[in-house]
Design a protein around this motif. Structure first.
Motif, PDB file in Angstrom:
ATOM      1  N   GLU A 303     -62.831 -22.171  57.432  1.00 50.66           N
ATOM      2  CA  GLU A 303     -63.992 -22.917  57.926  1.00 50.66           C
ATOM      3  C   GLU A 303     -63.610 -23.721  59.175  1.00 50.66           C
ATOM      4  OE1 GLU A 303     -66.984 -22.639  56.727  1.00 50.66           O
ATOM      5  OE2 GLU A 303     -66.526 -21.441  54.959  1.00 50.66           O
ATOM      6  N   TYR A 305     -63.671 -25.585  62.513  1.00 45.15           N
ATOM      7  CA  TYR A 305     -64.749 -26.225  63.278  1.00 45.15           C
ATOM      8  C   TYR A 305     -65.016 -25.494  64.588  1.00 45.15           C
ATOM      9  CZ  TYR A 305     -64.442 -30.405  60.265  1.00 45.15           C
ATOM     10  OH  TYR A 305     -64.457 -31.287  59.213  1.00 45.15           O
ATOM     11  N   LEU A 308     -66.615 -21.947  63.535  1.00 45.23           N
ATOM     12  CA  LEU A 308     -67.875 -21.903  62.797  1.00 45.23           C
ATOM     13  C   LEU A 308     -68.752 -23.143  62.975  1.00 45.23           C
ATOM     14  CD1 LEU A 308     -66.693 -20.342  59.413  1.00 45.23           C
ATOM     15  CD2 LEU A 308     -67.732 -19.187  61.373  1.00 45.23           C
ATOM     16  N   ASN A 311     -70.833 -28.700  59.545  1.00 41.75           N
ATOM     17  CA  ASN A 311     -72.047 -28.926  58.758  1.00 41.75           C
ATOM     18  C   ASN A 311     -72.253 -30.385  58.383  1.00 41.75           C
ATOM     19  OD1 ASN A 311     -72.897 -26.195  58.642  1.00 41.75           O
ATOM     20  ND2 ASN A 311     -71.336 -25.784  57.079  1.00 41.75           N
TER      21      ASN A 311
END
Length: 441
Positions: A303, A305, A308, A311
């Motif tokens: 994941e 930053y 992707l 969030n």
């Protein structure tokens, strides 16, 4: 009589100390470096003085012509370092225009209160059929800058047309109230005063809202060198800030501003007439999307930053991988990890080689290179024992990358090991018969 002679002897013995205690001339130019101003026939000359001068002047002329027959004037900006001393320095910028493409010039900079040494540069060749040569690296400090001497010599003998420094300078420019930054800029003058020294910010520039980076460098555009693009040969090069994903205290809005700017820039670069003229789109940003180091940095996380987005912002912040893939970016240059790593063509954690025999011939995804091993006080990083299948080649040697954009279809990359006395330890040709999103299929 003896006492008089003794007093004279003492005074003479102290003379060297008294001379050394005299402060330097604050109007004397130093830390000279050049960069491409982003439009044809231009070059930006930047330097520092510690006292204000009445003017900022570059005197220059064609190599072999009358010395200093041309004059250009600019302006100085007061920069106050954020440290406890509030040290002041004046950053001078002068833009040279109407330069003859591919012509050599001799110049010096300063004012009647002090002039720099004499330097030279070659104005950028504006032909799209030109084959520019680059040295590429990140993470160079002024302590343990192991690759610096080799780069100085190779630059001065004319091996490179452009330097790309992919973030992290000096370690760190803000330290000792900015004096470490001063010393680093003096060290790279022997490179950066001769060829365009093009940069992007890294995490080590973050102190005082990246103020040392934003003030000391002069990149194209109006974004204080945080992100910008420019053209050279058959390539369109985009410099990005990955740091906006990590230093949210300086403004979450920067993520969205850069993203919108990047999307517009890629749209413009992908107009058929522009992509035909400059088919290679190359990005440079400090923190990579992928890496196989074992330091738990962003690139070691699925994941990521940078890859992707985030969030945990409102609204969620978009990452860069999908956008760069959608607009057919060919090559992505990174640093931050103090190693060298070449990846197979990769997108979404999957390998998309051109073929088993020739993975970089008509690859079906962008090619990633991590080159953060120029040398600094933090020494090497290490790798995980068993990398994922997108990792093609890895080295912990100190060194740097060379690149040449040969033509519209062929691009060459090689890695130099300074530990092995300049040996080329890795090389590839990236060959593309077509560019853009359709090239992935």
């Amino acid at each position: 009589m003896v006492s008089v002679v003794g007093a004279v002897f003492v005074a003479l013995s102290l003379a060297p100390l008294l001379v050394l205690s005299v402060p330097p001339i604050g109007t004397q130019p130093e830390q000279v470096h050049i960069s491409y101003a982003g439009f044809p026939g231009s070059m930006e000359i930047t330097w520092t003085t510690f006292n204000e001068t009445e003017e900022s002047t570059v005197e220059y002329g064609l190599w072999g012509g009358r010395l200093f027959e041309l004059t250009a004037k600019g302006k100085a900006t007061l920069f106050v370092d954020g440290g406890s001393e509030g040290r002041k320095m004046y950053i001078h910028r002068v833009t040279l225009t109407d330069l003859r493409p591919a012509s050599a010039y001799v110049y010096h900079c300063g004012s009647e209160a002090g002039w720099s040494d004499v330097f030279s540069f070659t104005a950028l060749n504006e032909s799209t059929s030109w084959s520019p040569r680059f040295a590429i690296y990140g993470d160079m400090g002024n302590e343990n800058p192991q690759s610096l001497a080799r780069l100085q010599k190779e630059t001065q003998v004319g091996m490179y047309d452009v330097i790309l420094h992919v973030g992290d300078f000096a370690y760190d420019m803000h330290e000792d109230n900015g004096r470490i930054g001063d010393e680093f800029m003096r060290q790279i003058q022997s490179i950066a005063a001769y060829v365009p020294y093009m940069t992007c910010p890294g995490n080590h520039e973050a102190e005082y809202n990246f103020s040392n980076y934003r003030n000391r460098f002069s990149m194209p555009g109006q974004t204080e060198s945080l992100w910008y693009s420019w053209n050279v040969g058959s390539a369109h090069i985009i410099s990005l800030s990955t740091e906006i994903y990590f230093f949210l205290d300086y403004g979450v809005d920067l993520i969205f501003k850069q993203y919108e700017w990047l999307k517009k820039d890629l749209e413009e670069a992908n107009k058929p007439e522009n992509r035909a003229e400059r088919p290679w789109i190359i990005t440079m940003g400090h923190r990579p999307m992928y890496c196989s180091n074992n330091d738990k940095d962003d690139c070691t996380q699925f994941e990521s930053y940078v890859r992707l987005g985030r969030n945990d912002t409102k609204p969620p912040a978009p990452g860069l991988e999908d956008l760069l893939y959608l607009y057919g970016v060919d090559l992505e240059l990174w640093a931050h990890e103090h190693t060298y790593e070449r990846l197979w063509p990769v997108y979404g954690y999957k390998v998309f080689n051109g073929s088993i025999e020739q993975p970089y011939v008509n690859p079906k995804a962008p090619v990633h290179i991590i080159t953060g091993s120029a040398g600094c006080r933090e020494n090497h990083d290490t790798f995980v024992p068993n990398p994922r299948d997108w990792s093609a080649f890895r080295s912990t040697d100190y060194g740097y990358t060379r690149m040449q954009v040969h033509n519209t279809s062929h691009l060459y990359l090689e890695q130099v090991s300074d530990d092995q006395y300049g040996k080329v330890i890795d090389s590839i040709w990236v060959v593309k018969e077509k560019h853009g999103f359709s090239a992935w299929f």
